[in-house]
Design an enzyme around this catalytic site. Structure first.
Site, mmCIF file in Angstrom:
data_model
loop_
_atom_site.group_PDB
_atom_site.id
_atom_site.type_symbol
_atom_site.label_atom_id
_atom_site.label_comp_id
_atom_site.label_asym_id
_atom_site.label_seq_id
_atom_site.Cartn_x
_atom_site.Cartn_y
_atom_site.Cartn_z
ATOM 1 N N VAL A 265 0.850 -1.180 0.000
ATOM 2 C CA VAL A 265 0.000 0.000 0.000
ATOM 3 C C VAL A 265 0.890 1.236 0.000
ATOM 4 C CG1 VAL A 265 -1.702 1.349 1.285
ATOM 5 C CG2 VAL A 265 -1.913 -1.137 1.171
ATOM 6 N N ALA B 129 4.467 4.093 2.998
ATOM 7 C CA ALA B 129 4.081 2.855 2.330
ATOM 8 C C ALA B 129 4.278 1.703 3.303
ATOM 9 C CB ALA B 129 4.901 2.627 1.063
ATOM 10 N N LYS B 130 3.715 0.579 2.970
ATOM 11 C CA LYS B 130 3.930 -0.639 3.752
ATOM 12 C C LYS B 130 3.578 -1.820 2.874
ATOM 13 C CE LYS B 130 5.346 -1.498 7.996
ATOM 14 N NZ LYS B 130 6.392 -0.712 8.681
ATOM 15 N N GLY B 131 4.221 -2.954 3.144
ATOM 16 C CA GLY B 131 3.930 -4.157 2.389
ATOM 17 C C GLY B 131 3.965 -5.362 3.285
ATOM 18 N N ASP C 116 10.804 -5.215 8.121
ATOM 19 C CA ASP C 116 9.826 -5.061 9.191
ATOM 20 C C ASP C 116 9.710 -6.416 9.880
ATOM 21 O OD1 ASP C 116 6.709 -4.813 10.191
ATOM 22 O OD2 ASP C 116 7.649 -2.854 10.035
#
Length: 419
Positions: free
Chosen positions: A61, A106-108, A147
């Site tokens: 995202v 952002a992050k995934g 992460d």
């Protein structure tokens, strides 16, 4: 209707609406500020070691592309879903704006139980995930980082996979890489060091002597362990720690360097000591000077916030405190000094930014320079938050988020709405 749902996204939305009310943001502007710019869902098929094929769901995202490329970690965990990833991307936008980085959030992630993957299967999944993301990421579009469940090795696989498709080595596509593969000195320790540094700043404000102070750490992964080490080196007694395998308590202070060595070798704190074990459910309500939640989201709810016995609450995890708990902490503002997550754990993205800059320039800094610059940025953001608290008589979280949201709003309004 929205594709984003779940308690973590709902929490991020509630937090934003509190800030939007405080700032008086008109209703027709709010959705544009909150909703992500882009969300990608992919299937990641891999060959298992037994010859079968398994398919895992992956997400990315990108919340905000107004300020520059997006930036954010990639999480491999069973709990990953699109709502959680979107919330983490939103928080990253406010975080980057607060500390003054030229990024959006952002992050995934991939929904996977890593305990059920072999090392070869993990490499296959990592490479397949990056392969599916290649059309949507790039050094000036979206830069990944580690992460929960990912590390330097996974970032090296990401970088190698992207580079093979580009026909040249592109180190700046990810951060958090090994130093010998384009990483920066100090990145592994950056988030935990930043947590400890800011906790020390608060102790200075409150006139707490580190040599007489105690700390409790929930979560002993990369962030929690280096936060514990930083506090230990400052002279605090780290009297309790926990991870997913259990908890340890020693009123005399745990041997943090020895515990880190054990956790690195065995993957957890399990087996370090049988005499020091206790119920991990008690970890957050232990009496201490500095409490560091460094595990997952939403661990401090309203009832837990009522029972906190710390003087400083340093949020090393993302979103560890629910909106209901924030109401309690606001009432207890004179008792508990909150360092909100978007400030407290921002050392990681700050040094990730340094890694990206060094990769682009092909000019690398010494670790002392990395640390000096990290602490300088954290101190500036800390004093900006305190000034806003004093000026508006608001909570620390409201102040920190207000600064971030204001910067994002100003950037969007300046650029306008295209076409």
């Amino acid at each position: 209707m929205t594709v984003y749902s779940g308690p973590v996204f709902d929490m991020a939305a509630k937090q934003f609406n509190v800030i939007a009310d405080h700032l008086g943001i008109p209703g027709d502007e709010r959705e544009r500020l909150l909703m992500p710019k882009r969300a990608i869902t992919v299937s990641c098929p891999i060959h298992r070691d037994d010859g079968t094929i398994a398919v895992f769901e992956g997400y990315r995202v990108q919340h905000l592309l107004t300020m520059g490329p997006t930036k954010g970690g990639t999480r491999f965990a069973p709990s990953v879903d699109i709502g959680e990833v979107a919330a983490l991307a939103i928080w990253m936008s406010w975080k980057c704006a607060l500390v003054g980085l030229p990024y959006g959030g952002a992050k995934g992630g991939v929904t996977v139980d890593l305990s059920k993957l072999s090392p070869r299967e993990l490499e296959s999944l990592s490479r397949r995930y990056m392969q599916e993301m290649i059309p949507f990421v790039g050094p000036h579009t979206d830069v990944m980082a580690p992460d929960m469940g990912t590390n330097e090795q996974v970032m090296a696989w990401f970088m190698d996979t992207y580079s093979m498709y580009q026909g040249q080595t592109v180190t700046e596509i990810v951060t958090g890489k090994p130093v010998f593969s384009g990483g920066t000195l100090g990145r592994r320790e950056a988030t935990g060091r930043g947590v400890a540094h800011l906790a020390r700043r608060v102790m200075d404000v409150l006139s707490i002597d580190p040599g007489k102070a105690t700390a409790v750490i929930q979560g002993f992964g990369n962030v929690g362990s280096y936060a514990a080490l930083g506090l230990h080196q400052m002279g605090l007694k780290v009297i309790a720690v926990s991870d997913h395998t259990g908890a340890l308590h020693d009123p005399r202070g745990l041997d943090i360097p020895a515990l880190m060595t054990h956790a690195t070798k065995h993957g957890s704190i399990a087996g370090f000591s049988t005499e020091l074990q206790f119920d991990p459910k008690q970890i957050l309500t232990f009496a201490c000077d500095v409490l560091v939640p460094a595990a997952i989201e939403r661990v401090i709810d309203g009832p837990t916030a009522e029972k906190l016995k710390c003087r400083v609450l340093a949020e090393a995890a993302n979103g560890p405190t629910t909106p209901e708990a924030d109401l309690v902490l606001e009432r207890r503002r004179d008792e508990i000094f909150l360092i909100p997550d978007i400030l407290c754990n921002s050392g990681g993205v700050v040094v990730s930014y340094f890694e990206w800059v060094q990769d682009l320039q092909q000019l690398f800094w010494e670790e002392e320079e990395v640390m000096r610059r990290e602490y300088q940025i954290l101190d500036r953001a800390f004093h900006t938050m305190l000034a806003r608290v004093k000026a508006d008589n608001i909570s620390h979280r409201t102040a920190a988020m207000a600064v971030g949201v204001e910067k994002v709003r100003a950037a969007k309004n300046t650029r306008g709405l295209f076409p």
